[in-house]
Design a protein around this motif. Structure first.
Motif, PDB file in Angstrom:
ATOM      1  N   ARG A   6      57.807  83.421  84.211  1.00 11.67           N
ATOM      2  CA  ARG A   6      56.569  83.501  83.890  1.00 11.67           C
ATOM      3  C   ARG A   6      55.455  83.111  84.954  1.00 11.67           C
ATOM      4  N   GLN A   7      54.431  83.743  84.968  1.00 10.04           N
ATOM      5  CA  GLN A   7      53.315  83.368  85.731  1.00 10.04           C
ATOM      6  C   GLN A   7      52.226  83.820  85.089  1.00 10.04           C
ATOM      7  N   ASN A   8      51.108  83.275  85.938  1.00  9.31           N
ATOM      8  CA  ASN A   8      49.693  83.550  85.419  1.00  9.31           C
ATOM      9  C   ASN A   8      49.330  82.848  84.040  1.00  9.31           C
ATOM     10  N   GLY A   9      48.308  82.726  83.677  1.00 10.53           N
ATOM     11  CA  GLY A   9      47.830  82.319  82.313  1.00 10.53           C
ATOM     12  C   GLY A   9      48.098  80.673  82.283  1.00 10.53           C
ATOM     13  N   THR A  10      47.510  80.230  81.298  1.00 10.66           N
ATOM     14  CA  THR A  10      47.397  78.590  81.035  1.00 10.66           C
ATOM     15  C   THR A  10      47.689  78.229  79.755  1.00 10.66           C
ATOM     16  N   THR A  11      47.102  79.148  78.837  1.00 11.89           N
ATOM     17  CA  THR A  11      47.088  78.428  77.375  1.00 11.89           C
ATOM     18  C   THR A  11      48.167  79.246  76.477  1.00 11.89           C
ATOM     19  N   GLN A  12      48.330  80.529  76.655  1.00 11.33           N
ATOM     20  CA  GLN A  12      48.651  81.274  75.939  1.00 11.33           C
ATOM     21  C   GLN A  12      50.248  80.918  75.600  1.00 11.33           C
TER      22      GLN A  12
ATOM     23  N   THR B  30      65.334  90.753  64.234  1.00 11.53           N
ATOM     24  CA  THR B  30      65.314  89.289  63.863  1.00 11.53           C
ATOM     25  C   THR B  30      65.104  88.621  65.227  1.00 11.53           C
ATOM     26  N   ASP B  31      64.268  87.544  65.119  1.00 11.07           N
ATOM     27  CA  ASP B  31      63.686  86.827  66.324  1.00 11.07           C
ATOM     28  C   ASP B  31      64.832  86.030  66.655  1.00 11.07           C
ATOM     29  N   ILE B  32      65.372  85.913  68.069  1.00  9.31           N
ATOM     30  CA  ILE B  32      66.389  85.053  68.245  1.00  9.31           C
ATOM     31  C   ILE B  32      65.819  84.215  69.719  1.00  9.31           C
ATOM     32  N   THR B  33      64.784  84.222  69.958  1.00 11.28           N
ATOM     33  CA  THR B  33      63.976  83.764  71.117  1.00 11.28           C
ATOM     34  C   THR B  33      64.548  82.329  71.119  1.00 11.28           C
ATOM     35  N   SER B  34      64.651  81.689  70.136  1.00 14.36           N
ATOM     36  CA  SER B  34      65.023  79.896  69.932  1.00 14.36           C
ATOM     37  C   SER B  34      66.365  80.018  70.655  1.00 14.36           C
ATOM     38  N   ARG B  35      67.454  80.892  70.724  1.00 21.78           N
ATOM     39  CA  ARG B  35      68.456  80.734  71.097  1.00 21.78           C
ATOM     40  C   ARG B  35      68.754  80.705  72.811  1.00 21.78           C
ATOM     41  N   CYS B  36      67.547  81.063  73.582  1.00 20.02           N
ATOM     42  CA  CYS B  36      67.651  81.282  75.073  1.00 20.02           C
ATOM     43  C   CYS B  36      66.548  80.164  75.566  1.00 20.02           C
ATOM     44  N   VAL B  37      66.679  80.024  76.798  1.00 19.22           N
ATOM     45  CA  VAL B  37      65.744  79.483  77.502  1.00 19.22           C
ATOM     46  C   VAL B  37      64.739  80.246  78.284  1.00 19.22           C
ATOM     47  N   LEU B  38      63.370  80.236  77.992  1.00 17.39           N
ATOM     48  CA  LEU B  38      62.755  81.059  78.832  1.00 17.39           C
ATOM     49  C   LEU B  38      61.698  80.275  79.907  1.00 17.39           C
ATOM     50  N   SER B  39      61.530  81.038  81.146  1.00 19.52           N
ATOM     51  CA  SER B  39      60.659  80.346  82.235  1.00 19.52           C
ATOM     52  C   SER B  39      59.364  79.835  81.568  1.00 19.52           C
ATOM     53  N   THR B  40      59.028  78.530  82.242  1.00 19.67           N
ATOM     54  CA  THR B  40      57.914  77.959  82.326  1.00 19.67           C
ATOM     55  C   THR B  40      57.082  77.984  83.402  1.00 19.67           C
ATOM     56  N   GLY B  41      57.476  78.775  84.327  1.00 18.53           N
ATOM     57  CA  GLY B  41      56.795  78.959  85.390  1.00 18.53           C
ATOM     58  C   GLY B  41      57.803  79.021  86.668  1.00 18.53           C
ATOM     59  N   THR B  42      58.852  78.912  86.632  1.00 16.81           N
ATOM     60  CA  THR B  42      59.848  79.246  87.923  1.00 16.81           C
ATOM     61  C   THR B  42      60.977  80.087  87.162  1.00 16.81           C
ATOM     62  N   THR B  43      61.821  80.571  88.080  1.00 15.63           N
ATOM     63  CA  THR B  43      62.966  81.696  87.612  1.00 15.63           C
ATOM     64  C   THR B  43      63.904  80.997  86.825  1.00 15.63           C
ATOM     65  N   THR B  44      64.102  81.200  85.667  1.00 12.87           N
ATOM     66  CA  THR B  44      64.782  80.304  84.815  1.00 12.87           C
ATOM     67  C   THR B  44      65.936  81.249  84.247  1.00 12.87           C
ATOM     68  N   ALA B  45      67.164  80.700  84.230  1.00  9.70           N
ATOM     69  CA  ALA B  45      68.361  81.328  83.616  1.00  9.70           C
ATOM     70  C   ALA B  45      68.191  81.057  81.940  1.00  9.70           C
ATOM     71  N   SER B  46      68.584  82.090  81.339  1.00 10.15           N
ATOM     72  CA  SER B  46      68.749  81.893  79.714  1.00 10.15           C
ATOM     73  C   SER B  46      69.691  81.228  79.141  1.00 10.15           C
TER      74      SER B  46
END
Length: 297
Positions: free
Chosen positions: A87-93, A120-136
């Motif tokens: 994830r890159q750019n943005g600060t509040t979204q 079906t939203d399964i986003t909670s099952r994975c880890v998403l980036s908060t600024g660096t390349t991140t494994a799910s």
């Protein structure tokens, strides 16, 4: 005159190497090995004799098992998805990227039918980036695996007009979908290329950019219009697997190799298979030579 000579040679059967009328016999092919009990890192030498049009080698390792060369699916296992995000750019979204799954999407990739399907939203099952390349991490999809009930996986990007900061930018790669059997055998269900990603623009001018290794979206400027875009896999049977493949040791026009040296890197018992085939366009005859190799730590 040269043309007449060539025609005459063909008519008399001079070019019989690949002729459809050539008699096909069972290959006269044998394999020998000096030692079937090895240690990890040892080199085993397989020696060949006889003749065959084609020879294929299956080591017996995962993905190279003769028994599974025609296997297209299994009926059990743990379905595991993994990928990476940046994830890159943005600060509040927040919550601008979601991972979704559907078993009722009708395969119509347009801006009306995609959002209308049940996802079906399964986003909670994975880890998403908060600024660096991140494994799910391992995303367990086993509860969606049902016989003859394929699914679509999707990433949904959405961001709104912002008068203060740029929109978020996401990059996704390393997509791997595997079935892990009870004996810990890992079978590939799909990789990045095999998923055949399809982008669908629902809202706004910014769309997914797809390359051979990754896809990305976002990063639009301050005051950019709101945006919603999906990127969706083909229809995937989560119990499908890629057939195991062997290594071609000899083709039709090649000489029979005298030997093959091979190293097993993992302890275990392996059924090594050499499949020899003679064929023309009408007929094929084959034989299989099996050797059990035991590899100690």
């Amino acid at each position: 005159m040269k043309k007449l000579l060539i025609i005459a040679l063909i008519s008399t059967g001079f070019f019989t190497g690949c002729s459809k009328d050539r008699m096909v016999s069972t290959p006269d092919f044998n394999v020998s090995v000096a030692n079937t009990k090895l240690k990890v890192g040892d080199t085993v030498r397989f020696s060949f004799s006889g003749k065959a049009d084609f020879v294929t080698f299956y080591s017996g390792e995962a993905g190279k098992n003769f028994l599974f060369k025609n296997r297209e699916s299994v009926d059990s296992g743990n379905i595991q998805l993994q990928f990476q995000t940046l994830r890159q750019n943005g600060t509040t979204q927040e919550n601008t990227l979601k991972l979704l799954v559907s078993d009722n999407f009708d395969n119509t990739f347009d801006s009306l039918r995609v959002p209308a399907a049940i996802w079906t939203d399964i986003t909670s099952r994975c880890v998403l980036s908060t600024g660096t390349t991140t494994a799910s991490g391992i995303v367990d999809l086993t509860d969606f695996a049902k016989a003859k009930k394929p699914v679509h996986l999707a990433f949904k990007y959405s961001d709104t007009l912002n008068t203060v900061t740029t929109q978020r930018r996401w990059t996704i790669n390393g997509f791997s979908l595997r079935n892990v059997l009870s004996d810990n055998t890992m079978l590939t269900v799909s990789d990045y290329a095999g998923a055949r990603w399809r982008p669908v623009n629902v809202l706004g001018p910014v769309v997914w950019a797809v390359t051979t290794t990754q896809f990305s979206i976002g990063g639009a400027a301050i005051n950019a219009p709101s945006n919603e875009d999906w990127i969706i896999t083909r229809k995937i049977d989560l119990f499908e697997v890629k057939a195991d493949i062997g290594v071609a040791l000899k083709g039709y026009s090649e000489n029979m190799p005298a030997k093959l040296d091979y190293v097993f890197k993992t302890p275990g018992s392996y059924e090594v298979v050499f499949e020899a085939r003679n064929q023309n366009i009408k007929e094929e005859k084959s034989l299989v030579r099996r050797i059990t190799i035991t590899v100690a730590p």
